[in-house]
Structure formats: C-alpha cells, structure tokens
Motif scaffolding. Structure first.
Motif, PDB file in Angstrom:
ATOM      1  N   ASN A 257       0.713  -1.195  -0.204  1.00 21.90           N
ATOM      2  CA  ASN A 257      -0.018   0.045   0.083  1.00 21.90           C
ATOM      3  C   ASN A 257       0.871   1.319   0.110  1.00 21.90           C
ATOM      4  OD1 ASN A 257      -2.469  -1.781   0.084  1.00 21.90           O
ATOM      5  ND2 ASN A 257      -2.064  -1.732   2.508  1.00 21.90           N
ATOM      6  N   HIS A 258       0.251   2.152  -0.659  1.00 19.53           N
ATOM      7  CA  HIS A 258       1.130   3.553  -0.936  1.00 19.53           C
ATOM      8  C   HIS A 258       0.129   4.573  -0.588  1.00 19.53           C
ATOM      9  CE1 HIS A 258       4.076   0.757  -2.499  1.00 19.53           C
ATOM     10  NE2 HIS A 258       5.267   1.781  -2.133  1.00 19.53           N
ATOM     11  N   GLU A 259       0.433   5.495  -0.007  1.00 17.91           N
ATOM     12  CA  GLU A 259      -0.434   6.821   0.124  1.00 17.91           C
ATOM     13  C   GLU A 259       0.081   7.974  -0.774  1.00 17.91           C
ATOM     14  OE1 GLU A 259      -1.931  10.516   3.024  1.00 17.91           O
ATOM     15  OE2 GLU A 259      -0.779   8.602   3.944  1.00 17.91           O
ATOM     16  N   VAL A 260      -0.591   8.344  -1.780  1.00 19.37           N
ATOM     17  CA  VAL A 260       0.093   9.515  -2.524  1.00 19.37           C
ATOM     18  C   VAL A 260      -0.799  10.742  -2.305  1.00 19.37           C
ATOM     19  CG1 VAL A 260       0.372  10.053  -5.067  1.00 19.37           C
ATOM     20  CG2 VAL A 260       0.685   7.751  -4.206  1.00 19.37           C
ATOM     21  N   ILE A 294       4.837  15.946  -5.059  1.00 17.37           N
ATOM     22  CA  ILE A 294       4.282  14.791  -4.727  1.00 17.37           C
ATOM     23  C   ILE A 294       4.913  14.190  -3.404  1.00 17.37           C
ATOM     24  CG2 ILE A 294       3.931  12.337  -5.755  1.00 17.37           C
ATOM     25  CD1 ILE A 294       4.827  13.526  -8.456  1.00 17.37           C
ATOM     26  N   HIS A 295       4.075  13.428  -2.631  1.00 17.66           N
ATOM     27  CA  HIS A 295       4.377  13.002  -1.439  1.00 17.66           C
ATOM     28  C   HIS A 295       3.973  11.638  -1.312  1.00 17.66           C
ATOM     29  CE1 HIS A 295       4.864  17.079   0.377  1.00 17.66           C
ATOM     30  NE2 HIS A 295       3.987  17.264  -0.223  1.00 17.66           N
ATOM     31  N   VAL A 296       4.921  10.918  -1.104  1.00 16.72           N
ATOM     32  CA  VAL A 296       4.349   9.295  -1.069  1.00 16.72           C
ATOM     33  C   VAL A 296       4.829   8.716   0.384  1.00 16.72           C
ATOM     34  CG1 VAL A 296       5.004   7.036  -2.073  1.00 16.72           C
ATOM     35  CG2 VAL A 296       4.593   8.964  -3.514  1.00 16.72           C
ATOM     36  N   ILE A 297       4.022   7.955   0.841  1.00 18.75           N
ATOM     37  CA  ILE A 297       4.297   7.192   2.121  1.00 18.75           C
ATOM     38  C   ILE A 297       4.107   5.584   1.807  1.00 18.75           C
ATOM     39  CG2 ILE A 297       4.026   6.793   4.531  1.00 18.75           C
ATOM     40  CD1 ILE A 297       3.248   9.629   4.669  1.00 18.75           C
TER      41      ILE A 297
END
Length: 311
Positions: A257-260, A294-297
């Motif tokens: 899973n990735h939060e964008v 863009i931020h990805v966690i």
C-alpha cells in the motif's frame, strides 16, 4: 521652538511604543507553533515591515511551515519548507484586528469581559458550518510571564463556526494553548463524516518586550536542530512525465500500500489517493498550472517527496 517640536516627536514615539507594548507585540516578534497531522513539524511566524491597509498601520506576518516525516529507526526526512501567504493585523487600544477578505475583524480583545462575543470571519463556510465564525470569552485572568503581569482571555468557538480560536490568549504574546496564532478551521459535521485537521500547540514566543517565553523548555526548532534528520538521498518512487499536462504516472520501488498526496506551494493537499499496485496514474488535467509536490508514504512509513510542474 525646535526643542518643543523635538519633545513632541519623542513623546509621540514613546506613546506609540507604550501602547503597542501594553496590548500587542513588538516588530521583532517570532512565534513557533508545533503541528501534527500526516507528519510533524512547526510553523515559524515572524514580522516583516509594517504596511498601510485602508488607512491603518498594519503589522505584516511572514509564515514558514517546516515539515518532517517519521522514518524507521527514529529518524525523520525533512520535507519542503512552505511559505504561506502573508497575514496582517492592526491594533487599537486593547483590540487586535486581523485583515481577511478585504475586511478587518476583531481577533483578540484584551479588555473583554466574560460573556463577550465577536465575529472573527463572516465570509467562509465548509462541512455544513455557518458562514459566520464567532468566539466567546469564557474566563479572564492576569498571568505572570517572564516576571510581567499580563491580561489573559480564555476563548471558545461558538457552535456552527467554520473557523475558531480555543484556549488562553495572552496580551503581548497571543494564543498559548493548543491553538495557532490565527483562527483555524473547524468542522461542523455528523458522526458519519471523517475530517482531519492539523493539531497545533504553542511552543515559543520572543520579542524585545517579552524576551524568550518557552514554557516547555524544549528547543523551539527541535526537529530541525536535534532530531535525527535523514537527507533524502534516494526515493521510494519515480514519476513521469515532468512537466506534466495530463496523466502523471508513478512507479513504486516496493509492493504494498502507498499513500500519494499532491500539495501546492502553500502546503494544501489538492489530491490524495491510495494505491495497492506497483504503479499509479493520476489525472492532473484539471489542476491549475504551477509548481506542486508529490508525497508518497509506503507501508513501512518510508517517505519521499518530489517537485513537479503542471503545464
């Protein structure tokens, strides 16, 4: 005649300085407020040069948002420093006004009594709230801070207000509880809605009148100066094209899973999506032209950000 004129000028200067010292802050004031939402960080607010708005002398507020994102191993990745739009206040006697929507609204009134109310904004609404934001004084006191007695008012937000102020506000300083310097968003919603807002906490204040007021005793910029900061030498995703006019393609370096999130230069989230695949596509065609981040966690709470340009 010259001596009399000089005396008048000095008296006027002292009167203005004393008036400002009695109600609000000096022109070298700096505030620090910690925040928490999807990451950690702090707001640093300082005063710039005074300006004239609608015939009033106003103080100019310059705000920086310093962002830090936790990583495995008790370290943080420093995100972009965001410059917020300037804010303005004017002072008259015991009252501090803030300028918003081409209007001066009462922000703080240090001569107010319990039960007094005032409008802090009347042209903003969201999440089923009214368009008018009001606060009410629920307690008054005199607090001793750095050896000086100061009037304090405790405010609460009237139900239905989309913006509010909560907690103690002290003359010559401002809010000193879990509140930001200016009114913050509130939500008027039922239990079926989930809305996240930043949580703020007062950290430090300093000017020539107060000196440093730091009730926690912790460095005002602790995350920046002392926490383990990890430079972003690698990224957990790649993206293309950049600049982009339509669909932005993102490829992640790990499964799961990735939060964008895509934010503008003010730090506002304009798009937020979740992906369970190795790739994601986000349509940016309706976004305004400009610079974004863009931020990805990922599942391991590893964080990366990159700059993009929307054509």
């Amino acid at each position: 005649m010259k001596a009399k004129l000089l005396f008048t000028i000095i008296l006027t200067f002292l009167s203005v300085s004393l008036s400002k010292a009695q109600s609000w802050v000096q022109n070298d004031a700096v505030w620090h407020y910690d925040y928490y939402m999807t990451g950690y960080g702090f707001y640093k607010v300082s005063l710039g040069n005074d300006t004239i708005i609608a015939g009033r002398t106003c103080q100019r507020y310059i705000t920086e948002k310093h962002q830090f994102f936790p990583q495995p191993g008790n370290v943080f990745v420093a995100g972009p420093v965001v410059d917020y739009p300037q804010r303005f206040t004017s002072v008259s006697g015991d009252t501090v006004f803030h300028y918003e929507n081409d209007t001066f609204y009462t922000l703080f009134n240090f001569g107010a009594s319990v039960g007094d109310q005032w409008v802090i904004n009347d042209n903003y609404s969201h999440f089923n709230c009214d368009s008018v934001s009001k606060v009410k004084v629920i307690e008054t006191d005199v607090l001793t801070i750095n050896g000086t007695s100061r009037r304090a008012i405790r405010l609460t937000t009237i139900e239905g207000s989309p913006k509010g102020i909560e907690g103690w506000v002290v003359e010559n300083i401002g809010p000193i509880d879990a509140q930001y310097l200016f009114p913050t968003d509130r939500a008027c919603y039922d239990s079926t809605m989930i809305v996240d807002f930043e949580t703020h906490n007062f950290k430090c204040f300093q000017d020539t009148y107060t000196n440093l007021y730091n009730p926690s005793g912790v460095d005002c910029e602790y995350l920046k100066n002392h926490a383990g900061i990890q430079e972003q030498t690698s990224s957990i995703f790649k993206h293309y094209p950049n600049p982009v006019n339509g669909v932005l393609k993102i490829e992640f370096k790990s499964n799961g899973n990735h939060e964008v999130k895509i934010t503008d230069l003010k730090g506002k989230t304009v798009i937020q999506e979740y992906s369970t695949n190795e790739k994601a596509e986000i349509d940016l065609s309706r976004m305004l032209k400009g610079v974004y981040f863009i931020h990805v966690i990922n599942e391991q709470q590893e964080y990366s950000y990159k700059r993009i340009v929307k054509l």
